[in-house]
Scaffold this motif. Structure first.
Motif, PDB file in Angstrom:
ATOM      1  N   PRO A  16       0.840  -1.205   0.000  1.00 33.12           N
ATOM      2  CA  PRO A  16       0.000   0.000   0.000  1.00 33.12           C
ATOM      3  C   PRO A  16       0.875   1.256   0.000  1.00 33.12           C
ATOM      4  N   VAL A  76       1.369   5.483  -0.179  1.00 35.24           N
ATOM      5  CA  VAL A  76       0.808   6.844  -0.072  1.00 35.24           C
ATOM      6  C   VAL A  76       1.938   7.836  -0.325  1.00 35.24           C
ATOM      7  N   ARG A 129       5.249   3.358   2.625  1.00 39.14           N
ATOM      8  CA  ARG A 129       4.367   2.186   2.723  1.00 39.14           C
ATOM      9  C   ARG A 129       3.385   2.519   3.820  1.00 39.14           C
ATOM     10  N   PHE A 130       2.095   2.487   3.492  1.00 42.06           N
ATOM     11  CA  PHE A 130       1.093   2.990   4.420  1.00 42.06           C
ATOM     12  C   PHE A 130       1.056   2.167   5.716  1.00 42.06           C
ATOM     13  N   ASP A 131       1.217   0.826   5.575  1.00 42.43           N
ATOM     14  CA  ASP A 131       1.182  -0.012   6.782  1.00 42.43           C
ATOM     15  C   ASP A 131       2.345   0.331   7.718  1.00 42.43           C
ATOM     16  N   GLU A 141      -4.524   9.360  -1.304  1.00 51.69           N
ATOM     17  CA  GLU A 141      -5.257   8.132  -0.976  1.00 51.69           C
ATOM     18  C   GLU A 141      -4.313   6.947  -1.152  1.00 51.69           C
ATOM     19  N   GLU A 142      -4.545   5.886  -0.368  1.00 53.95           N
ATOM     20  CA  GLU A 142      -3.706   4.692  -0.461  1.00 53.95           C
ATOM     21  C   GLU A 142      -3.939   4.004  -1.807  1.00 53.95           C
TER      22      GLU A 142
END
Ligand code: GAP
Length: 454
Positions: free
Chosen positions: A94, A96, A106-108, A136-137
């Protein structure tokens, strides 16, 4: 002197990066052109450490077993392989981006605070660097694409493999038939994998081009749990045998929501890196996911026929998978010490397991201005180099103390000194890196002495 754990909290990583560069383990790739971000080259000592890691993995998992067979499959494969394996659809992270500073995350990882303090505004996360608004992701596929042949159209797209495992699955039937092995059957492969990581980081921990050592162990589905537990233990002990400290290692079972798209269960062997606990190796129960899908997409029978029950079925797969560079980083960090030398000076020493040391033995003439001693030392050095399958070094520059320091720093376990007594009785001294104790043995014993130690 600082202890290893004091160092860990301070600047151990910087010290390792600097030592690696200074002594010829690892250097930035394309350095003469200003480098290529997060891309590394392995110099003379780094190559030896990597080779030692791979050799020991191969020895334990292939040579010493009678149920595992080796493979070396191509990096670029028919793109259908990645359709069938699910990588085209699901092998993504993911992503962003910050709308102000344009850094990508990495969004996580961002949500877990891996880029620094987590900043939130209402329901939304903000950029950890400049507190700007994030996009947005979106899913970012990690596979590198290229073209096969001269035309750059959709039909010629191929991928650099992101894991070596798929080369094993597509060769399952070939190896099953040529080895005539019954289940359980293991297929092992060591080779390069490529991932277009969003944020490669932490020196050689997360890179875009790396080597994997992977074993796909095909078992009867009724025995998957037994073999899953077996490989968790086996692989944990492999790291202990090679000298990683037990307190820096742990097993961590994945939560259901972390599992890869193909896995029923997965355990990470984690190492306590200076930046926190991180995955060293994954041991996954991949079930029959891969074989089933390759059969579906290739229309070839990939089932196993059991002679006893006269039934065909898809075996389950237990997969221990580990990166060479990441293991090397853990071994270097774990073995780094600063302590007092024989003469009271500070010494840096890599207390690597001798199996991993890039140089196994260094030969010194006590003094270099006495030609007869120098000649004798060179004679011993060249003879050992021809007779032993290990890297042996020779050094005559500087005091003996300085030469010890140089070898300690690169993890050479034994230094041999040729002195006046050698000329009289054909004996030499061998100095041990860790205890700094010396013993005297005869020249003709050196070879066997070393072989018994490794
Ligand atoms: N076939 C299964 C597989 O590839 P993985 O957990 O994605 O599983 C296995 O990777 C191992 O490969 C990791 O535990 C790590 O040691 C190494 N690895 C993965 N990505 C890496 C990267 N970007 N840089 C260095 N090593 C990596």
């Amino acid at each position: 002197m600082p202890t290893n754990s004091d160092l860990k909290e301070n600047n151990l990583m910087e010290k390792i990066v600097s030592l690696c560069k200074r002594r010829g383990f690892v250097v930035q790739n394309s350095e003469i052109y200003g480098g290529l971000a997060n891309s590394w080259d392995f110099g003379p000592l780094g190559v030896e450490v990597k080779r030692n890691i791979k050799n020991y993995w191969w020895k334990k998992n292939v040579i010493q077993r009678d149920d595992v067979f080796g493979l070396d499959s191509a990096i670029i494969m028919n793109p259908k392989v990645w359709e069938a394996s699910g990588h085209l659809k699901s092998f993504s992270d993911p992503l962003v981006e910050c709308k102000s500073c344009h850094n990508r995350f990495r969004f996580d990882d961002l949500k877990e605070g891996k880029y620094g303090k987590v900043v939130e505004k209402g329901e939304k996360y903000l950029c950890p660097y400049c507190q700007g608004e994030l996009t947005e992701e979106k899913k970012f596929n990690l596979m590198f694409k290229t073209f096969l042949g001269p035309t750059e159209d959709k039909a010629s797209i191929v991928y650099l493999r992101p894991e070596t495992a798929q080369g094993i699955f597509i060769n399952f039937k070939y190896i099953l038939n040529t080895s005539r092995q019954k289940l359980p059957l293991g297929i092992a492969q060591i080779g390069k994998s490529f991932r277009n990581e969003i944020t490669p980081s932490n020196f050689i921990f997360r890179v875009r081009e790396f080597e994997q050592m992977e074993l796909e162990y095909f078992v009867n589905p009724q025995e998957d749990e037994k073999w899953y537990q077996y490989w968790r233990e086996e692989r944990f002990n492999w790291f202990l045998k090679l000298g990683l400290k037990k307190e820096n290692l742990r097993l961590r079972e994945h939560q259901k929501d972390e599992l890869a798209h193909y896995a029923k269960a997965c355990t990470d062997i984690e190492y306590k890196f200076p930046f926190g606990w991180g995955e060293l190796e994954g041991i996954a129960n991949r079930t029959d996911y891969d074989l089933k899908n390759h059969q579906k997409y290739s229309q070839k029978d990939l089932q196993y026929f059991d002679e006893e029950t006269k039934q065909s079925f898809f075996p389950y797969v237990i997969e221990p998978s580990v990166g060479v560079e990441r293991s090397m980083l853990a071994f270097l960090l774990d073995s780094y010490c600063e302590e007092e030398a024989e003469n009271g000076e500070k010494r840096i020493v890599l207390k690597l397991n001798p199996l991993l040391s890039p140089i196994k033995m260094a030969i010194f003439p006590l003094v270099r201005n006495q030609e007869i001693i120098r000649k004798k030392a060179q004679e011993i050095y060249f003879a050992l180099k021809q007779e032993l399958p290990y890297s042996i070094d020779y050094d005559e520059v500087g005091s003996i103390g300085r030469r010890y320091r140089r070898q300690d720093e690169i993890g050479t376990p034994w230094c041999v000194t040729i002195d006046h007594q050698t000329l009289e009785d054909d004996t030499v001294t061998i100095r041990d890196r860790d205890t700094m104790k010396q013993e005297r043995i005869s020249i003709k014993e050196i070879k066997q002495w070393l072989q018994e130690k490794i």
